[in-house]
Design a protein around this motif. Structure first.
Motif, PDB file in Angstrom:
ATOM      1  N   GLY A 279       0.837  -1.203   0.000  1.00  0.00           N
ATOM      2  CA  GLY A 279       0.000   0.000   0.000  1.00  0.00           C
ATOM      3  C   GLY A 279       0.863   1.241   0.000  1.00  0.00           C
ATOM      4  O   GLY A 279       2.065   1.196   0.285  1.00  0.00           O
ATOM      5  N   PHE A 280       0.233   2.349  -0.367  1.00  0.00           N
ATOM      6  CA  PHE A 280       0.919   3.636  -0.261  1.00  0.00           C
ATOM      7  C   PHE A 280       1.090   3.965   1.216  1.00  0.00           C
ATOM      8  O   PHE A 280       0.284   3.541   2.052  1.00  0.00           O
ATOM      9  CB  PHE A 280       0.093   4.729  -0.941  1.00  0.00           C
ATOM     10  N   VAL A 281       2.111   4.757   1.512  1.00  0.00           N
ATOM     11  CA  VAL A 281       2.342   5.086   2.911  1.00  0.00           C
ATOM     12  C   VAL A 281       2.356   6.579   3.193  1.00  0.00           C
ATOM     13  O   VAL A 281       2.339   7.001   4.343  1.00  0.00           O
ATOM     14  CB  VAL A 281       3.678   4.458   3.426  1.00  0.00           C
ATOM     15  N   ASP A 282       2.386   7.377   2.135  1.00  0.00           N
ATOM     16  CA  ASP A 282       2.434   8.828   2.329  1.00  0.00           C
ATOM     17  C   ASP A 282       1.010   9.372   2.334  1.00  0.00           C
ATOM     18  O   ASP A 282       0.232   9.074   1.418  1.00  0.00           O
ATOM     19  CB  ASP A 282       3.229   9.446   1.167  1.00  0.00           C
ATOM     20  N   GLU A 283       0.676  10.153   3.344  1.00  0.00           N
ATOM     21  CA  GLU A 283      -0.711  10.634   3.481  1.00  0.00           C
ATOM     22  C   GLU A 283      -1.175  11.416   2.236  1.00  0.00           C
ATOM     23  O   GLU A 283      -2.359  11.481   1.954  1.00  0.00           O
ATOM     24  CB  GLU A 283      -0.884  11.493   4.728  1.00  0.00           C
ATOM     25  N   LYS A 284      -0.234  11.958   1.461  1.00  0.00           N
ATOM     26  CA  LYS A 284      -0.624  12.719   0.264  1.00  0.00           C
ATOM     27  C   LYS A 284      -1.340  11.831  -0.772  1.00  0.00           C
ATOM     28  O   LYS A 284      -2.119  12.308  -1.573  1.00  0.00           O
ATOM     29  CB  LYS A 284       0.611  13.358  -0.381  1.00  0.00           C
TER      30      LYS A 284
END
Ligand code: AMP
Length: 286
Positions: A279-284
């Motif tokens: 999964g993506f991990v950066d809140e952006k």
């Protein structure tokens, strides 16, 4: 709903649909359906006139020590589930009909996409996948095909292959479908004993932990990896196959986490059940 076993018959059916002006949405699977598979089928149904699902436990994508014979199968249950979401055809060929004279041709996607992550511990796996999906595309002749982002490296490999070989099939990625507690759905979850099921949660929990750490400003991939490894190994019976922060397009490791970074995880439970998640991990990008 039709069950088609012969590749020739499948192609004839698809040609008839094309002549009638109906589009085909395709979902390749190895069966033993769960909500993840059904979500892909529903998506295909929203995007195309007819949905074809292939059900084929492809021997060429399993290594010699892997779970080909143990892989869970329940054709009747799968049939009922596919029917319930409006699938038009299940294409379920026999291995002898897919590889009648022994396979002498294979499709290999470049090392940049296949030489790391699952490609390291499963040599030959992505060649098996790319070859069978090429064959399925030629047999089923779909307009579009839906693949899960759970197998995010596989999706990247299929996208590349489809472009490189001019298949003219639109590739759609579908988000990961999870159990209530976050465990990514997988046919292989049925291998898990109750205690192992708890350890299987380490993957999703590690993703959540990475998101928290990144939100706190920790972006150094090497440092994050050390913390995540310690965390995953705190669950009984876990062994890390890989923890990798990679670019979502190139799949190459990154030193610093940014909005295009995917955390990819593979963990073995009790040396027996190998699970993946990502999964993506950066809140952006979340
Ligand atoms: P499989 O039967 O495991 O080969 O999976 C068939 C397709 O379903 C692949 O495109 C997988 O990525 C997708 N898939 C499997 N599990 C999930 C899930 N939990 N969420 C979304 N897609 C999934």
């Amino acid at each position: 709903m039709k069950i088609i076993r012969s590749p020739q018959e499948m192609t004839v059916w698809s040609q008839e649909q094309a002549l009638a002006g109906r589009t085909i949405g395709f979902v390749p699977t190895m069966g033993f359906f769960h909500e993840g598979h059904l979500a892909l089928m529903r998506r295909a149904g929203e995007l195309a006139d007819q949905v074809v699902v292939s059900l084929f436990v492809n021997p060429t994508q399993f290594g010699p020590q892997e779970d080909l014979t143990a892989y869970p199968r329940d054709f009747e249950r799968d049939q009922a589930l596919a029917d319930s979401v409006g699938v038009e055809v299940i294409f379920a060929p026999e291995a002898e009909d897919m590889y009648p004279y022994g396979a002498k041709t294979a499709v290999t996607v470049g090392e940049e996409l296949t030489g790391q992550l699952c490609g390291t511990s499963r040599p030959g796996h992505f060649t098996g996948v790319a070859t069978v999906v090429s064959k399925l595309f030629n047999i089923v002749r779909p307009d579009l095909a839906v693949f899960g982002e759970k197998d995010f490296q596989q999706l990247a490999v299929i996208r590349q292959m489809t472009t490189d070989l001019n298949f003219g099939v639109k590739i759609i990625g579908h988000p990961v479908i999870r159990e209530k507690d976050g465990l990514a759905m997988s046919s292989r979850n049925t291998y898990l004993q109750p205690k192992e099921r708890e350890s299987a949660l380490s993957l999703f929990r590690a993703l959540a932990m990475a998101r928290t750490l990144v939100a706190e400003g920790k972006r150094d991939a090497a440092q994050l990896t050390v913390e995540l490894e310690r965390f995953i190994l705190s669950f009984p019976g876990t062994a890390v196959d890989y923890i990798s922060f990679v670019d979502q397009f190139t799949l190459q490791p990154v030193a610093e986490v940014n909005k295009d970074t995917v955390l990819a995880l593979a963990v073995k439970i009790n040396g027996r059940v190998r699970l993946i998640d990502n999964g993506f991990v950066d809140e952006k990008t979340l």
